[in-house]
Motif scaffolding. Structure first.
Motif, mmCIF file in Angstrom:
data_model
loop_
_atom_site.group_PDB
_atom_site.id
_atom_site.type_symbol
_atom_site.label_atom_id
_atom_site.label_comp_id
_atom_site.label_asym_id
_atom_site.label_seq_id
_atom_site.Cartn_x
_atom_site.Cartn_y
_atom_site.Cartn_z
ATOM 1 N N SER A 109 -8.249 23.897 10.007
ATOM 2 C CA SER A 109 -8.939 24.291 8.623
ATOM 3 C C SER A 109 -7.968 24.983 6.912
ATOM 4 O O SER A 109 -8.810 24.457 6.083
ATOM 5 C CB SER A 109 -9.117 26.427 9.023
ATOM 6 O OG SER A 109 -8.056 26.550 9.352
ATOM 7 N N LYS A 110 -6.372 24.564 7.642
ATOM 8 C CA LYS A 110 -5.554 23.743 6.825
ATOM 9 C C LYS A 110 -5.533 22.254 6.554
ATOM 10 O O LYS A 110 -4.345 22.023 7.258
ATOM 11 C CB LYS A 110 -4.129 24.693 7.045
ATOM 12 C CG LYS A 110 -4.125 26.598 7.344
ATOM 13 C CD LYS A 110 -3.182 26.548 7.234
ATOM 14 C CE LYS A 110 -3.344 28.794 7.803
ATOM 15 N NZ LYS A 110 -3.347 28.977 6.881
ATOM 16 N N THR A 133 -3.179 21.455 3.954
ATOM 17 C CA THR A 133 -2.245 20.704 3.604
ATOM 18 C C THR A 133 -1.598 20.908 4.956
ATOM 19 O O THR A 133 0.172 20.461 4.481
ATOM 20 C CB THR A 133 -1.889 22.099 2.484
ATOM 21 O OG1 THR A 133 -1.668 23.127 4.087
ATOM 22 C CG2 THR A 133 -2.791 22.177 1.604
ATOM 23 N N ASP A 134 -1.999 21.258 6.265
ATOM 24 C CA ASP A 134 -1.145 20.590 7.575
ATOM 25 C C ASP A 134 -0.617 19.433 7.906
ATOM 26 O O ASP A 134 0.152 18.682 8.342
ATOM 27 C CB ASP A 134 -1.599 22.070 8.474
ATOM 28 C CG ASP A 134 -0.966 22.736 8.685
ATOM 29 O OD1 ASP A 134 -0.445 23.655 7.524
ATOM 30 O OD2 ASP A 134 -1.708 23.311 9.074
#
Length: 892
Positions: free
Chosen positions: A647-648, A650-651
């Protein structure tokens, strides 16, 4: 001056010489005249002058008329003597069957070990000697000094080979191989372009055409001077060509590697199968011509992915060339590093130096060099050779012990033969003949044992050795060795037995104890010292291997199935993993070629804290591409922070590091906002979102090094965690999903725990070899002890009978007989313990993670040796104690 003829003492040495060269029919008369003259001169002029004149007379007598015939008579006498000695030796052998069996059997075991290890050492020393002009072929090694330690490795930049050819006239040719799994070498799928069925194969490498020129591999098809010049050309070995194109000449045919249909490879050469005694183990060679793994890679002076080999002209000063190689650091590498923002580049390059290693040294003399080859270590050649000599020495000690122990039984024979005129030299020849006969029989038995045990030994050592019975050198070497060992093992007994004095023997005054008994005890001590040391060594290796295989590695390797070649699923990756997750017995799966077992991908780089590249020294760290379920599947635990989350978004610019990397960065639980970079000019900067607990991804001989994990695509392998209930059913379901996702592709899998065990095959081989040698050493020592106990009980049979008649208990008799052997064995334990402690402490230094040497382990080994010895001795002691006393007193 002493003039009494009774006290005259002529020179016995020259008289013996006279008796040897004088014709037998003349000896008595001439010797009588010589001695009479000597007595007269001694009375008149003293012994000094008389001896001088006697010596002069003897020398003058050395002339044709007096010298015995040195032709036919000597030959007949010699042949007759040899025949007689052999006859007597055969009678002795058959008369004493128990002793003969122990002597021959014990010596045969020692010789068997020597032959097997000799064949092993010969094979090890032959590595790469078959390469033409091997004395001028070398590989390059980098030496990196850090905190007083030197790390050696063989990874070089792409331009290095061409540069040393251009800048160093002594280097006549240089070439590169690339054997990194993460760049497409190692394992892979291959198939014909007109077929869909892939073969999953190992042994892929990339190489320059100059590698074929340097090593001059014999070819079945094609020209080894041209085979790798063209881009996308492929050379393969004969066995792989026969697998892909049975019965055909494959030159000009095309194949697809790893399903990359956009770049078909053309077969341009077929090599003869590589010899087993070589460091190269490849099956497929892909051309490096026109190839770039990324843009600018072929001119990059920082990426290190290649092995470099070179031909250096004969007579060149290698030390001087090694020193001059450092010019490359300042001329080429320094500008590249400084342009990339590395402020301390000059300081780093000052820690780098170079070595030139002969290719014939790679197999045995590069254990401390990090490379891609399966190697051995010269120290094991010395260890195994020493153990072989030790076991042979134990067998020879048995021979000496039993021969001297039987001295009383041969004493009367010696006395009678001397009384009848036998010289000591004749007796020595007799006993040496017996010894050589025993040795020849032992060698014959040993040869049969070698043929019988060779398959087991090959499995033990990982070799494919055969007995070279048809080689011209083998049988003559065995015969010469048999004679030599027979002489060495029999020389002391021969001199010992032949020195008995006839008068003492015939009067029954021969001492049965004395120096020979002391010598036997000394040799028993030596035998059990060696045997106990080997037992202790075996116990230590077993415990260390058990510790390695069962220690906490920081990840869960049980019930994890590793599928290879899963890049074949292509765009079906997500579908494939979703289907796997629907199998009830599958807990989770991860698709990544970077796994904490040998034979998987590795990649490393230099790293800094963001903004510190101009200040801090770099940190060398592994960089692995993983997916979201990697940590869960392998049971890795986060010490701090979090895992990657889908869901992130930016990971994609985030990393998880291990505790070793966190320590190098100087960060702990509070790492919020920490960023790291490997190439600040190109924007390779990542946020640290988690710290995983350290796990072993290398051998336990090494300390855990810094590691970075990022989200990335690495589809070459898939690890699947399954339930332990019905493994075969789980595998069948996984195979079904695989065949649907990658039809026609081979289903190749292995369990991770087995792969982990395979990483320590070297330690397992040491364990197996040591335990085998320990058993053999104990068998030989016990054979000797058994023989000595039989002899000692024979000698004390009357004493035992008297004690039993006078009311002694059986336990007292057994204790009395056993105690004589317990003393030297206890002494052996006391000597073996510190020796084994030191040796195993040195061996354990190779392991970063190791057991502690406990006193209990040494006590257990000592008790084992003592119990084995007592069982051996007690058998005969009990037999003697239960025997009827009448037998021992019958002749009294």
């Amino acid at each position: 001056m002493n003039s009494d003829p009774k006290h005259s003492n002529p020179s016995t040495l020259l008289l013996r010489f006279f008796r040897w060269f004088c014709a037998p029919e003349l000896v008595e008369d001439i010797e009588g005249d010589l001695l009479e003259r000597f007595e007269i001169r001694a009375a008149k002029h003293g012994q000094v002058l008389a001896k001088k004149r006697l010596n002069k007379d003897i020398i003058q007598l050395f002339r044709p008329g007096i010298i015995r015939s040195m032709t036919g008579t000597i030959k007949l006498n010699t042949l007759g003597m040899i025949k007689n000695n052999i006859t007597v030796a055969k009678r002795q052998l058959l008369r004493n069957k128990t002793y003969s069996a122990i002597k021959i059997g014990g010596l045969a075991i020692g010789i068997t070990v020597c032959i097997l290890i000799g064949l092993f050492i010969k094979d090890e020393l032959s590595y790469d000697k078959h390469i033409p002009d091997n004395q001028n072929l070398y590989r390059l090694v980098k030496n990196y000094r850090e905190n007083g330690d030197i790390s050696k490795y063989t990874w070089f930049q792409s331009p290095f080979a061409k540069t040393i050819m251009d800048d160093f006239p002594e280097v006549t040719l240089a070439g590169r191989t690339m054997e990194s799994e993460n760049l497409g070498a190692g394992f892979g799928n291959i198939r014909k372009t007109d077929e869909k069925q892939n073969y999953y194969e190992d042994g892929f490498i990339f190489a320059d055409q100059s590698i074929l020129d340097l090593f001059n591999f014999p070819m079945v098809y094609g020209d080894n001077k041209e085979a790798l010049k063209a881009p996308f050309s492929l050379v393969l070995t004969q066995k792989k060509a026969e697998k892909l194109f049975p019965g055909e000449n494959p030159i000009g045919k095309t194949v697809v590697i790893n399903n990359n249909t956009s770049i078909p490879y053309t077969i341009t050469g077929v090599l003869e199968n590589l010899p087993e005694n070589g460091f190269f183990k490849f099956n497929y060679v892909r051309s490096l011509s026109g190839w770039e793994f990324w843009t600018g890679e072929q001119t990059n002076w920082q990426a290190q992915n290649y092995q470099v080999f070179a031909h250096i002209e004969s007579g060149a000063d290698l030390k001087r060339i090694e020193e001059r190689f450092e010019e490359i650091n300042t001329k080429y590498m320094l500008p590249a590093m400084e342009s990339n923002g590395m402020a301390n580049a000059k300081e780093f390059l000052s820690t780098l130096s170079y070595s030139i290693q002969p290719v014939t040294d790679i197999h045995l003399r590069s254990a401390n060099v990090t490379d891609v080859y399966q190697k051995s270590d010269i120290k094991y050649i010395w260890i195994f050779g020493s153990i072989a000599m030790l076991i042979l020495a134990l067998a020879c000690i048995n021979f000496i012990n039993l021969s001297t122990a039987k001295s009383a039984n041969r004493a009367k024979e010696v006395g009678l033969r001397k009384t009848l005129g036998s010289f000591r030299s004749q007796l020595i020849n007799q006993f040496l003949t017996e010894s050589i006969l025993y040795s020849l029989l032992s060698f014959l038995l040993a040869l049969g044992l070698v043929v019988l045990l060779l398959p087991y030994f090959n499995n033990l050592s990982g070799k494919n050795i055969s007995v070279p019975l048809t080689s011209l050198w083998f049988i003559p070497t065995l015969v010469a060795s048999a004679v030599t060992i027979g002489c060495l093992a029999g020389v002391y007994p021969a001199f010992y037995l032949s020195k008995f004095k006839p008068i003492s023997v015939l009067r029954g005054k021969l001492s049965l104890g004395g120096k020979s008994s002391q010598l036997r005890n000394t040799l028993v001590v030596f035998q059990f010292t060696a045997s106990t040391a080997l037992i202790i060594g075996t116990f230590v290796v077993f415990q260390q291997l058990d510790f390695i295989l069962n220690t906490k590695t920081g990840f869960d390797k049980e019930q994890v199935v590793v599928l290879r070649g899963t890049g074949a699923v292509g765009e079906q990756r997500e579908i494939f993993q979703n289907k796997l997750s629907q199998i009830p017995s599958v807990k989770s799966s991860t698709m990544s070629g970077y796994l904490p077992i040998a034979g998987t991908q590795r990649d490393g780089d230099m790293w800094w804290k963001d903004g510190r590249t101009q200040i801090d020294p770099f940190i060398s760290a592994q960089i692995w591409n993983i997916d979201y379920s990697y940590l869960e599947t392998l049971g890795m635990k986060l010490a701090h922070g979090r895992n990657f989350e889908e869901s992130k978004k930016t990971d994609i610019n985030a990393v998880i590091i291990n505790q070793a990397m966190a320590k190098s960065l100087g960060i702990g639980e509070d790492f919020s906002g920490t960023k790291i970079t490997s190439d600040p000019n190109n924007g390779f900067t990542y946020n640290v979102i988690g710290i995983v607990e350290n796990f072993n991804y290398d051998l336990l001989t090494e300390e855990i090094q810094p590691l970075i994990m990022r989200l990335g695509n690495s589809p070459f392998m898939t690890a699947i965690k399954i339930e332990p209930n019905d493994i075969q059913a789980s595998l069948a379901e996984i195979q079904s999903v695989w065949e649907a996702a990658a039809p026609g592709q081979p289903f190749v899998y292995q369990f991770m725990d087995q792969s982990f065990k395979n990483m320590y095959q070297g330690v397992q081989k040491i364990r197996d070899v040591l335990s085998t040698f320990a058993v053999l050493a104990i068998i030989i020592a016990c054979l000797g002890l058994f023989g000595l106990s039989v002899f000692m009980i024979e000698q004390r049979s009357k004493e035992i009978s008297v004690r039993l008649v006078l009311g002694a208990k059986i336990t007292q008799v057994v204790s009395m007989l056993s105690f004589n052997f317990i003393k030297p064995i206890i002494l052996a334990l006391m000597i073996a313990t510190p020796v084994a402690w030191y040796a195993m402490s040195e061996w354990l230094k190779d392991f970063e993670y190791k057991i502690d040497l406990s006193i209990q382990l040494f006590v257990l080994a000592g008790i084992s040796a003592l119990v084995i010895a007592l069982i051996t001795v007690s058998f005969q002691s009990l037999k003697a104690a239960f025997a009827s006393p009448i037998k021992g007193l019958r002749n009294e």
